[in-house]
Design an enzyme around this catalytic site. Structure first.
Site, short mmCIF file in Angstrom:
data_model
loop_
_atom_site.label_atom_id
_atom_site.label_comp_id
_atom_site.label_asym_id
_atom_site.label_seq_id
_atom_site.Cartn_x
_atom_site.Cartn_y
_atom_site.Cartn_z
N SER A 128 17.13 -20.13 -26.32
CA SER A 128 17.99 -20.49 -27.47
C SER A 128 18.25 -19.00 -27.53
O SER A 128 18.22 -18.33 -27.85
CB SER A 128 17.27 -21.20 -28.24
OG SER A 128 17.35 -21.26 -29.56
N LYS B 196 21.29 -23.29 -29.83
CA LYS B 196 20.88 -22.56 -30.44
C LYS B 196 20.00 -22.58 -31.83
O LYS B 196 19.87 -23.72 -31.90
CB LYS B 196 22.17 -21.85 -31.69
CG LYS B 196 22.11 -20.38 -32.48
CD LYS B 196 23.48 -19.42 -32.22
CE LYS B 196 23.05 -18.05 -33.30
NZ LYS B 196 21.41 -17.70 -33.21
N GLY B 197 19.25 -20.97 -32.50
CA GLY B 197 18.55 -22.20 -33.51
C GLY B 197 18.63 -22.90 -34.66
O GLY B 197 19.91 -22.31 -35.91
N ILE C 16 20.51 -11.51 -34.79
CA ILE C 16 21.43 -12.35 -35.16
C ILE C 16 21.47 -12.45 -36.92
O ILE C 16 21.88 -12.90 -37.88
CB ILE C 16 22.19 -13.13 -34.07
CG1 ILE C 16 22.20 -12.66 -32.99
CG2 ILE C 16 23.16 -13.57 -34.32
CD1 ILE C 16 23.08 -11.46 -32.56
N LEU D 145 19.63 -15.39 -37.28
CA LEU D 145 19.75 -16.71 -36.97
C LEU D 145 20.87 -17.53 -38.24
O LEU D 145 20.85 -18.69 -38.71
CB LEU D 145 18.79 -17.20 -38.25
CG LEU D 145 17.19 -17.95 -37.11
CD1 LEU D 145 16.34 -18.30 -38.25
CD2 LEU D 145 17.39 -18.21 -36.27
N ASN E 101 16.47 -26.50 -30.28
CA ASN E 101 15.70 -24.96 -31.24
C ASN E 101 16.15 -25.35 -32.56
O ASN E 101 16.94 -25.34 -33.56
CB ASN E 101 15.84 -23.88 -30.27
CG ASN E 101 15.49 -22.98 -31.04
OD1 ASN E 101 15.11 -22.58 -32.85
ND2 ASN E 101 14.42 -22.47 -30.03
N CYS F 41 10.22 -15.68 -35.55
CA CYS F 41 10.65 -14.79 -36.76
C CYS F 41 10.04 -14.17 -37.85
O CYS F 41 9.03 -15.12 -37.93
CB CYS F 41 11.96 -15.51 -36.56
SG CYS F 41 13.29 -14.77 -37.45
N LYS G 276 7.50 -22.03 -29.20
CA LYS G 276 7.73 -20.33 -29.12
C LYS G 276 7.39 -19.38 -29.58
O LYS G 276 7.68 -19.73 -30.88
CB LYS G 276 9.80 -20.53 -28.70
CG LYS G 276 9.63 -19.55 -28.31
CD LYS G 276 11.64 -19.37 -28.33
CE LYS G 276 11.66 -17.95 -28.16
NZ LYS G 276 13.70 -18.04 -27.33
N GLY H 112 18.28 -16.26 -20.17
CA GLY H 112 18.77 -15.41 -21.95
C GLY H 112 19.93 -14.79 -21.91
O GLY H 112 21.01 -14.78 -20.94
#
Lengths: 256, 315
Positions: free
Chosen positions: B23, B47-48, B73, B75, B101, B133, B167, B267
């Site tokens: 992700s 992507k999340g 980034i 999110l 994700n 996160c 995750k 990744g």
């Protein structure tokens, strides 16, 4: 956009002024890289992973199976690249970014690494170019005039005394704005911002340099603040943007 | 000898091969559909996605570090709803398998995400839940509060029938404990692990290289660190483990399978070598044959400290 990852082999290297001109042979002869587009180039040996990221370079010129880049050695990656011997092979990803638009009449301004896309544009669409102003710090590279079509309306400026150049910055003399000319520029942040102060923002297009993770829109690492909020991915929607679409305040404030 | 079987199973999910994207390192998944045979991957992890669109952090968001990089980034994403309507159909019409994700800033947002996914019944294989996160719930990390982590997984389990892959963060006290908490809560699999918190400083200008100062370290530099945690978590839980961290070539991917990961996610290597997963995939059958394995499943977990060294299997 269809991108490819190919092997590029260094054929030739020459120095001029602060620049190094690199010529690569690419296995894909069918590529067409338009003015303003860039490539991501590996700047390390194949099985070493440092520096890890590729580096983005605007294309200086292309011919079938050949690619010219203009490199200003600055950090570990660019210094590695300019000290390679002919025969070295690196991974190359491209073509990347949106091509610069083809307008009926343009003025072109380039400085620093931004000389490369300006020359590519001039070589590709010579009939559209009303004038070109190129700015240097130091001497004009000896290899440069050979790469510029004969009798092109090009002015060289240098911040130091350099043969064949006017002394000063590209913004030191008025830029001709008649005939509805659109201005396309690429260069260091200070130059792009100085141009924004003196050009009408709906006729001025600036191409930005950013630190990039991937160069093709999947990491969300590079961005250009958008006027009115939000941002563009510099690599994918750009790197060229019309000045009135950019939030110039955030552009300079973000960086701590 | 027959062609080796590359498929792998993660709970109820069977994948044709164990190579996934991680992700945040492959955009939304549709960006490179014209450039690479994305449908050949085991799956693409999105992507999340959050409940509402997020703009992410100011620049600089990326800083290179030795043999890797730092990212911050923040999110940035278009939001779950937009993804389900605008991106997922593009992937499905090409036959791309998708793992979604999702990430909440609070327990309530995680539950709302689970409910929304359940309501839409999208064509996805699983939900990957990002509990790794920072700055969720008053500064706690879900992955560092085991009670909260277990409750969160249980709460999501009650709200959706989709497989839940959790995750985990490698920055908790012990990733094995995180994995056990996720398993207790009803997770179908754990993904080990997210990036490592890190920093980089520009000494000449005396400032941080990232706008936010801190970010997540990824790339080849972290591979041995995460390989250890994958090995340990495989021994600690009964649910499948999916490995992610620093894969940069064939060997670094296969190492994770050997110590017991049922699948691997590639990744940040995709930023510089987007062809890598397809090269690994192309070489895997020969490797299995050379090593005397008839399938990826039999290779998985064949190198473990907690088991006697496996004999070279007879075929």
């Amino acid at each position: 956009m269809r991108l490819q990852q190919v092997r590029a082999r260094l054929l030739h290297r020459e120095e001029g002024g602060r620049y190094v001109h690199l010529v690569f042979a690419m296995e894909e002869a069918s590529w067409r890289i338009l003015p303003g587009q860039f490539v991501q180039l590996q700047v390390r040996d194949a099985e070493q992973y440092d520096p890890f990221l590729d580096r983005p370079f605007s294309v200086f010129w292309t011919e079938p199976g050949r690619l010219g880049l203009l490199v200003l050695p600055r950090g570990r990656g660019t210094r590695w690249l300019v000290s390679r011997d002919p025969g070295t092979e690196v991974s190359l990803i491209g073509p990347l970014g949106q091509p610069w638009p083809r307008f009926p009449r343009v003025g072109l301004v380039g400085g620093g690494s931004g000389i490369a896309p300006v020359v590519h544009y001039l070589r590709t669409y010579p009939d559209t170019v009303a004038w070109v102003r190129l700015g240097f710090r130091g001497d004009i590279p000896a290899f440069l005039p050979k790469r510029i079509p004969a009798s092109s309306p090009v002015e060289f400026w240098s911040e130091t005394d350099a043969p064949g150049a006017r002394r000063g910055r590209v913004t030191d003399a008025p830029l001709p704005l008649d005939d509805g000319v659109q201005i396309l520029a690429c260069g260091p942040p200070g130059m792009l911002t100085a141009l924004k102060e003196i050009l009408p923002s709906t006729r001025y297009y600036a191409s930005f340099e950013e630190v990039m993770g991937c160069g093709f829109g999947i990491c969300m690492g590079c961005l250009t603040p958008r006027a009115g909020g939000g941002h563009f991915r510099t690599c994918r929607e750009g790197p060229l943007f019309r000045a009135d679409q950019v939030d110039w305040t955030r552009l300079t404030q973000d960086v701590r | 000898m027959n062609t080796p079987d590359l498929s792998t199973t993660i709970g109820q999910v069977t994948l044709p091969n164990p190579l996934l994207t991680a992700s945040g390192t492959f955009g939304y998944g549709h960006e490179l559909l014209e450039s690479f045979p994305v449908q050949r991957l085991g799956a693409v992890v999105s992507k999340g996605l959050t409940l509402r669109p997020r703009e992410g952090n100011p620049r600089p968001r990326i800083a290179e570090t030795r043999c890797g990089l730092l990212n911050s980034i923040g999110l940035e994403n278009m939001g779950l709803e937009a993804y389900l309507h605008r991106v997922l159909p593009l992937l499905r019409e090409r036959g791309v398998r998708v793992v979604l994700n999702v990430e909440g800033r609070s327990e309530e947002e995680f539950y709302a995400l689970a409910e929304k996914v359940e309501a839409h019944q999208p064509e996805i294989l699983a939900l990957e839940v990002n509990v790794s996160c920072p700055n969720v719930e008053g500064g706690l990390w879900f992955g560092q509060d085991l009670g909260l982590l277990e409750r969160l997984v249980r709460g999501m389990r009650a709200r959706t029938r989709f497989p839940l892959w959790i995750k985990l963060t490698p920055s908790g006290v012990d990733v094995r404990e995180e994995a056990r908490a996720a398993e207790q809560g009803g997770a179908d699999a754990v993904v080990v692990a997210n990036t490592y918190p890190g920093m980089a400083v520009d000494v000449a200008r005396r400032r941080f290289l990232l706008h936010r100062g801190m970010g997540g370290v990824s790339g080849p530099a972290i591979h041995p660190l995460t390989l250890y945690w994958v090995h340990e978590v495989v021994g600690a839980v009964g649910i499948p483990v999916i490995a992610v961290g620093g894969i940069h070539d064939f060997d670094s991917a296969v190492a994770y399978l050997l110590v017991g990961a049922r699948a691997v996610q590639i990744g940040s290597a995709l930023f510089v070598d987007p062809e890598l997963p397809y090269r690994i995939l192309a070489r895997l059958p020969d490797y299995l044959r050379d090593q005397g394995f008839s399938s990826v499943s039999s290779l998985i977990g064949s190198l473990r400290l907690d088991r006697p060294a496996t004999q070279r299997p007879q075929t």
